[in-house]
Design a protein around this motif. Structure first.
Motif: not given
Length: 431
Positions: A71, A338, A344, A359, A361
């Motif tokens: 990334e 990712d 995402d 991003e 989580d």
């Protein structure tokens, strides 16, 4: 029910636990672009990670950012003379096995595609050069002849047009709807599940949301879904899911995010997700929190907001703000950037001259009571269309929770393929 998770891959029997989602911002570019208007993400260079594309209006630029697998994004300019570039999409046009890029240029009145030679060197091909105030490019095999056709809206020409690919990338225009005042967006999908591709469109000045039914021979019949004040973008997906396609629309002036429930016979019932998301521009839908229902993501240019709305499984939506200070938030997309099995978010902020990814989580599966561990190095396969499975094998498809899925109504998301009682592949479906 089978439960599993891919670590390298680790196959196990877990307990499922869902947590509140937080998003961490990663700026892709905020220094070399001016007025990003649209974003898209796909594995452009086919190295098993997700790259990013953008159309940047005031720098007249179509660019892509190469993901190095960690990334870190490296910018490559496809064109810097595409006057007021305002929409971007990517698909294998020919098809020759590599991903090509499509764009519209509002001031140049152009619809174009950029041919990838397989090494991400791009050759410009103009599809239309007098498509007044071109908007909202999209591509799909509309006529079922195995090549990719192109669609776009012309705001000033007041029309939606599709261009038929003859198989050699010679494109013939077909006007779907003329006199469609302020045509602002277009999308194509099999809306009525009759195996051919239908078209959805919006007209900003005409306050119209409609779909055009394909009879299988590309004769299209218009059906109005609703009068919608100032619609800017349209998308379709099975929101409930109940096996039919529903319609999602962003209405700019009133700040409305609306979805229209399909009863299975293309009679649509309106539902409001939000009625105060000022200047809503881009909208998208996907399962953000991995709970098997479809959530909604949107960007609001006037509110400077990027938000997502959680679907509770009964189509009651709760807003969660990702960022409330994203100046001129205009475009949004979502995909697993990712490669960690959650979805995402990708955004373009026009006035901030910013493209960022957010991003997720989310930890969807908590590991307990491992039964067996088998190490493989499977990478994700990204698909843009139907999932094709071998007919001579015993195949099953599971979502991230381990629930077996009917592949005939596969929504965008993350899936795992089992063949002959063995998990063999992770798939990310983007459309």
């Amino acid at each position: 029910m089978k439960r599993f998770i891919f670590w390298s891959i680790i196959i196990l029997v877990p307990t499922i636990a869902f947590a509140q989602i937080d998003f961490t911002r990663h700026v892709i570019d905020s220094t070399t672009i001016v007025w990003p208007y649209d974003v898209f993400a796909i594995d452009l260079d086919q190295d098993n990670d997700i790259d990013v594309l953008a159309a940047c209006a005031n720098s007249d630029e179509i660019s892509w950012w190469e993901n190095d697998g960690n990334e870190n994004f490296i910018k490559h300019i496809i064109s810097d003379s595409f006057d007021f570039a305002n929409s971007v999409y990517a698909i294998d046009i020919e098809p020759d096995g590599d991903i090509d890029v499509l764009c519209t240029a509002q001031t140049a009145d152009d619809v174009a595609w950029f041919e990838n030679d397989g090494n991400e060197n791009f050759t410009t091909h103009i599809i239309a050069d007098n498509f007044n105030n071109a908007q909202s490019v999209f591509a799909i095999d509309l006529d079922g002849d195995t090549d990719v056709d192109v669609l776009a809206a012309a705001f000033e020409d007041d029309c939606i047009t599709w261009w038929e690919n003859d198989g050699n990338e010679n494109f013939t225009p077909h006007i779907l709807e003329g006199g469609y005042d302020g045509a602002s967006s277009v999308y194509a999908i099999d809306l009525n599940d009759d195996t051919d591709i239908d078209i959805l469109g919006t007209a900003y000045n005409m306050n119209d949301l409609s779909w055009w039914e394909n009879d299988g021979s590309e004769n299209f019949t218009k059906h109005q879904i609703a009068d919608v004040i100032s619609p800017l973008s349209v998308y379709a997906i099975d929101i409930e899911p109940d096996g039919d396609k529903d319609v999602l629309v962003a209405a700019y002036l009133l700040g409305d995010i609306l979805w229209y429930e399909n009863d299975g016979n293309e009679n649509f019932t309106p539902h409001t997700i939000d009625n105060a998301f000022a200047g809503v521009w881009g909208v998208y839908a996907i399962d953000i929190d991995d709970d098997t229902d479809i959530d909604v993501i949107a960007a609001a240019a006037n509110d400077d907001d990027l938000s997502w709305w959680e679907n509770d499984g009964s189509e009651n939506f709760t807003e969660y703000v990702i960022d409330s200070n994203l100046d001129g938030a205009i475009a949004v997309y979502a995909i697993d950037i990712d490669n960690d099995t959650d979805i995402d978010v990708l955004s373009a902020a026009r006035d901030a001259d910013d493209i960022s990814w957010w991003e997720n989580d989310l930890i969807g599966i908590e590991e307990h009571n491992q039964v067996s561990t088998i190490s493989f190095d499977y990478r994700s396969t990204i698909i843009n269309g139907p999932l094709l499975l071998p007919e001579d094998k015993n195949c099953k498809v599971f979502d991230i929770t381990g629930r077996e899925i009917d592949t005939h109504h596969l929504a965008p998301g993350i899936y795992f393929i089992e063949i002959d009682n063995r998990i063999v592949q992770k798939v990310i479906k983007v459309r």
